[in-house]
Design a protein around this motif. Structure first.
Motif, PDB file in Angstrom:
ATOM      1  N   GLY A  16       0.850  -1.270   0.095  1.00 36.52           N
ATOM      2  CA  GLY A  16       0.045   0.172   0.091  1.00 36.52           C
ATOM      3  C   GLY A  16       0.904   1.232   0.109  1.00 36.52           C
ATOM      4  O   GLY A  16       2.054   1.129  -0.007  1.00 36.52           O
ATOM      5  N   LEU A  17       0.237   2.490  -0.092  1.00 37.19           N
ATOM      6  CA  LEU A  17       0.907   3.799  -0.056  1.00 37.19           C
ATOM      7  C   LEU A  17       0.444   4.661   0.840  1.00 37.19           C
ATOM      8  O   LEU A  17      -0.952   4.364   1.154  1.00 37.19           O
ATOM      9  CB  LEU A  17       0.423   4.499  -1.359  1.00 37.19           C
ATOM     10  N   ALA A  18       1.033   5.421   1.553  1.00 34.22           N
ATOM     11  CA  ALA A  18       0.369   6.450   2.272  1.00 34.22           C
ATOM     12  C   ALA A  18       0.874   7.985   1.496  1.00 34.22           C
ATOM     13  O   ALA A  18       1.967   8.312   1.011  1.00 34.22           O
ATOM     14  CB  ALA A  18       1.204   6.718   3.595  1.00 34.22           C
ATOM     15  N   GLU A  19      -0.083   9.017   1.883  1.00 30.31           N
ATOM     16  CA  GLU A  19       0.296  10.287   1.351  1.00 30.31           C
ATOM     17  C   GLU A  19      -0.562  11.230   2.122  1.00 30.31           C
ATOM     18  O   GLU A  19      -1.506  11.082   2.826  1.00 30.31           O
ATOM     19  CB  GLU A  19      -0.345  10.527  -0.196  1.00 30.31           C
ATOM     20  N   ALA A 124       7.091   1.972   5.067  1.00 29.07           N
ATOM     21  CA  ALA A 124       7.640   3.186   5.872  1.00 29.07           C
ATOM     22  C   ALA A 124       6.681   3.626   6.768  1.00 29.07           C
ATOM     23  O   ALA A 124       6.855   3.926   7.966  1.00 29.07           O
ATOM     24  CB  ALA A 124       8.471   4.083   4.984  1.00 29.07           C
ATOM     25  N   VAL A 125       5.470   3.897   6.002  1.00 27.51           N
ATOM     26  CA  VAL A 125       4.562   4.801   6.834  1.00 27.51           C
ATOM     27  C   VAL A 125       3.120   4.336   6.825  1.00 27.51           C
ATOM     28  O   VAL A 125       2.777   4.067   5.397  1.00 27.51           O
ATOM     29  CB  VAL A 125       4.643   6.385   6.116  1.00 27.51           C
ATOM     30  N   PHE A 129       1.538   5.711  11.891  1.00 22.79           N
ATOM     31  CA  PHE A 129       2.863   6.482  12.003  1.00 22.79           C
ATOM     32  C   PHE A 129       2.789   8.047  11.337  1.00 22.79           C
ATOM     33  O   PHE A 129       3.608   8.862  11.482  1.00 22.79           O
ATOM     34  CB  PHE A 129       3.799   5.675  11.558  1.00 22.79           C
ATOM     35  N   HIS A 130       1.704   8.059  10.028  1.00 24.57           N
ATOM     36  CA  HIS A 130       1.712   9.179   9.659  1.00 24.57           C
ATOM     37  C   HIS A 130       1.272  10.419  10.551  1.00 24.57           C
ATOM     38  O   HIS A 130       1.531  11.411  10.427  1.00 24.57           O
ATOM     39  CB  HIS A 130       0.578   9.269   8.396  1.00 24.57           C
ATOM     40  N   ARG A 131       0.406   9.993  11.480  1.00 24.90           N
ATOM     41  CA  ARG A 131       0.163  10.797  12.570  1.00 24.90           C
ATOM     42  C   ARG A 131       1.257  11.489  13.403  1.00 24.90           C
ATOM     43  O   ARG A 131       1.457  12.580  13.785  1.00 24.90           O
ATOM     44  CB  ARG A 131      -1.134  10.450  13.478  1.00 24.90           C
ATOM     45  N   THR A 269       7.420   2.914  18.001  1.00 22.65           N
ATOM     46  CA  THR A 269       8.103   2.671  16.715  1.00 22.65           C
ATOM     47  C   THR A 269       8.048   3.587  15.831  1.00 22.65           C
ATOM     48  O   THR A 269       6.824   3.894  15.651  1.00 22.65           O
ATOM     49  CB  THR A 269       7.608   1.096  15.997  1.00 22.65           C
ATOM     50  N   LEU A 270       9.023   4.002  15.253  1.00 22.13           N
ATOM     51  CA  LEU A 270       9.201   5.124  14.318  1.00 22.13           C
ATOM     52  C   LEU A 270       9.179   4.559  12.684  1.00 22.13           C
ATOM     53  O   LEU A 270       9.988   4.995  11.915  1.00 22.13           O
ATOM     54  CB  LEU A 270      10.126   6.081  14.560  1.00 22.13           C
TER      55      LEU A 270
END
Length: 550
Positions: A16-19, A124-125, A129-131, A269-270
């Motif tokens: 998946g993707l985060a944006e 990664a995100v 974690f985006h928050r 966790t980052l």
């Protein structure tokens, strides 16, 4: 260093993707570069790639991330479509490629405004974690950031998180999660829809339908005030009940996205920590209130084990159970619920407007994808602190877009009635919203609480040189089991294990949902495939059993 378990899940399974975008007080290139430099220094995963080393994917940390790209816009209205185009560009050029960095930043600007845009691989995100990244961005810019998600801790970088998972406690968590997966796959139902691979072109096949709820904060505040059932459990319960009603089956399995930041060190966790967990839910013949209580219990009982599995364990347990049970256990339904950006406490105290009575707006478009693993994936996300979106990402060959719109309207109706203190019967809701059952082929039979089209099974058996004809029926002694009555070709002696082995690959791909539990082989050869034999007149040569369900 190895990947964390959540990173493995995204790398091998989900992809998946985060944006996201963040308005900038200073739209200058220098200011944006300084901000990106601070973020990539704080979060190592924003300057990490995944490389194959000794045949295994490994995290590789770099000194810097991708260079900032500057995108000029004529008006702010171009921001959202331009970000969508940049996300698609990232998917095509960068996502899943060994050696490619996992995140990319953009400065999108008009003459007097600017936004920092980010597109990142879910390796990664993820949403949670985006928050964390958003909060750090606000802190760097000197903006109000709200309560610290990390509780003042420095956090655990991905390389250190992977090392913790390889330790004693991490190994123990993995073993407990693997046992939960083992129990799940031993009893889970088969997937709801057969997988049909794309033909010469998949243009228009995959789509999104989106229900825009302008006052979602008020609606969800009333859902919380109406009882002790979590809004996420309510949405998932409504979704699964309506899907079961549409398919006329007793239960289904859903891949539920788990926000694992309630789990000890995972909260710190980052990088991405969410994984999808297969959950079986039985929603037939009950009201929403009864089903939602069970959904919440299933989710709560799984914490903190849910989401602590290694994806390679999931694949091994699932594939082993598929071979033993002769059914496809890869879910084709998925669920994702993102909490409101202001948090539930602030939502409850801040949403004081009256709940509007008008329906939300449903919009839709095709995605241009050439494949998609789910028949229907339901997501709840927030446009801002007030407006929410419930969307379906679907395959039109399993769930036509019109049915997806009716499904969204049904979920909305069930939520509004719950907020008003009323219960719902999913069968009536489906009737009110026009959610129609797909037309069943004449070769479908009822077995194990679901309809199964047995014609593809018979045809696949008849493709063998040692089979003349085949018919699949329910076992007279157990309606949940299937028997294949097979006529052997002259001079051949097909064994049940051979027939079972011939069908198993189709179970693995999802082109067959289930295969027979038993095979009864006869000698007569007058009939040709795919017409079934006249079983009452056939001399019986052998009655044999294939592998049985565990």
């Amino acid at each position: 260093m190895n990947l964390t378990r959540a990173q493995k899940f995204q790398w091998y399974l989900e992809k998946g993707l985060a944006e996201g975008v963040h308005a900038l007080p200073d739209p200058s290139v220098a200011g944006a570069r300084n901000l990106v430099a601070a973020l990539t220094a704080r979060f190592e995963v924003l300057r990490t790639s995944i490389d194959h080393i000794d045949g295994e994917p490994r995290q590789v940390l770099h000194d810097t991330g991708d260079p900032l790209r500057v995108i000029d816009l004529d008006t702010p209205d171009e921001l959202r479509p331009r970000m969508a185009a940049l996300a698609e560009e990232f998917r095509l050029e960068q996502q899943g490629r060994p050696g490619a960095l996992l995140a990319r930043f953009f400065l999108l600007r008009t003459a007097d405004s600017g936004w920092l845009g980010m597109v990142a691989d879910n390796v990664a995100v993820d949403a949670a974690f985006h928050r964390v990244i958003e909060q750090e961005t606000s802190r760097i810019l000197g903006e109000p950031a709200g309560p610290d998600v990390l509780g003042g801790a420095e956090g655990i970088q991905p390389l250190a998180a992977a090392a913790l998972e390889a330790g004693t406690r991490g190994t123990r968590d993995r073993e407990r999660a693997a046992e939960m997966l083992r129990c799940h796959f031993a009893t889970a139902p088969p997937r709801m829809h057969r997988r049909r691979p794309p033909g010469a072109t998949a243009e228009g096949r995959y789509y999104r339908r989106v229900l825009e709820i302008p006052d979602a904060d008020r609606l969800f505040a009333q859902l919380l005030a109406a009882g002790d059932t979590l809004p996420s459990a309510l949405v998932l319960a409504a979704f699964t009940q309506l899907m079961c009603v549409r398919s006329d089956q007793d239960d289904c399995t859903v891949n539920v996205s788990m926000d694992n930041r309630h789990n000890r060190e995972l909260r710190l966790t980052l990088c991405a920590t969410a994984q999808r967990v297969p959950v079986t839910l039985s929603g037939a013949g009950r009201t929403l209130r009864a089903h939602a209580a069970d959904v919440q219990r299933v989710l709560v009982d799984g914490y903190p084990v849910y989401g602590r599995y290694d994806p390679l364990d999931l694949i091994a347990e699932r594939d082993g159970a598929q071979r033993r049970r002769g059914m496809c256990l890869t879910p084709d339904l998925a669920f994702n619920f993102v909490p409101p950006p202001q948090g539930w406490t602030s939502l409850l105290t801040g949403a004081t407007r009256p709940l509007p009575v008008q329906d939300g707006t449903i919009t839709g478009s095709t995605t241009g994808e050439v494949s998609y693993e789910y028949a229907a994936s339901l997501s709840m996300r927030w446009a801002d602190a007030r407006a929410g979106r419930i969307s379906i990402h679907g395959d039109s060959e399993a769930l036509p877009p019109g049915d997806a719109a009716a499904l969204l309207r049904g979920i909305e109706l069930m939520l509004v009635r719950w907020a008003d203190g009323r219960d719902s019967e999913p069968e009536r809701i489906a009737g009110e919203t026009g959610l129609s059952a797909p037309q069943r082929p004449g070769t479908a039979i009822r077995a194990g609480g679901r309809w199964i089209d047995v014609d593809p099974i018979s045809r696949m058996l008849c493709e063998r040189n040692d089979v003349v004809s085949a018919e699949v029926r329910t076992d007279p002694g157990d309606e949940a089991r299937l028997i294949a009555y097979v006529m052997a070709a002259p001079g051949t002696n097909p064994r049940p294990d051979d027939l079972h082995a011939a069908l198993l690959p189709a179970v693995g791909t999802g082109s067959l949902l289930v295969i027979p539990d038993r095979y009864e082989i006869t000698d007569r050869t007058e009939n040709a495939c795919p017409s079934p034999p006249n079983l009452s007149s056939l001399p019986r040569r052998s009655t044999v059993s294939g592998p049985t369900a565990s």
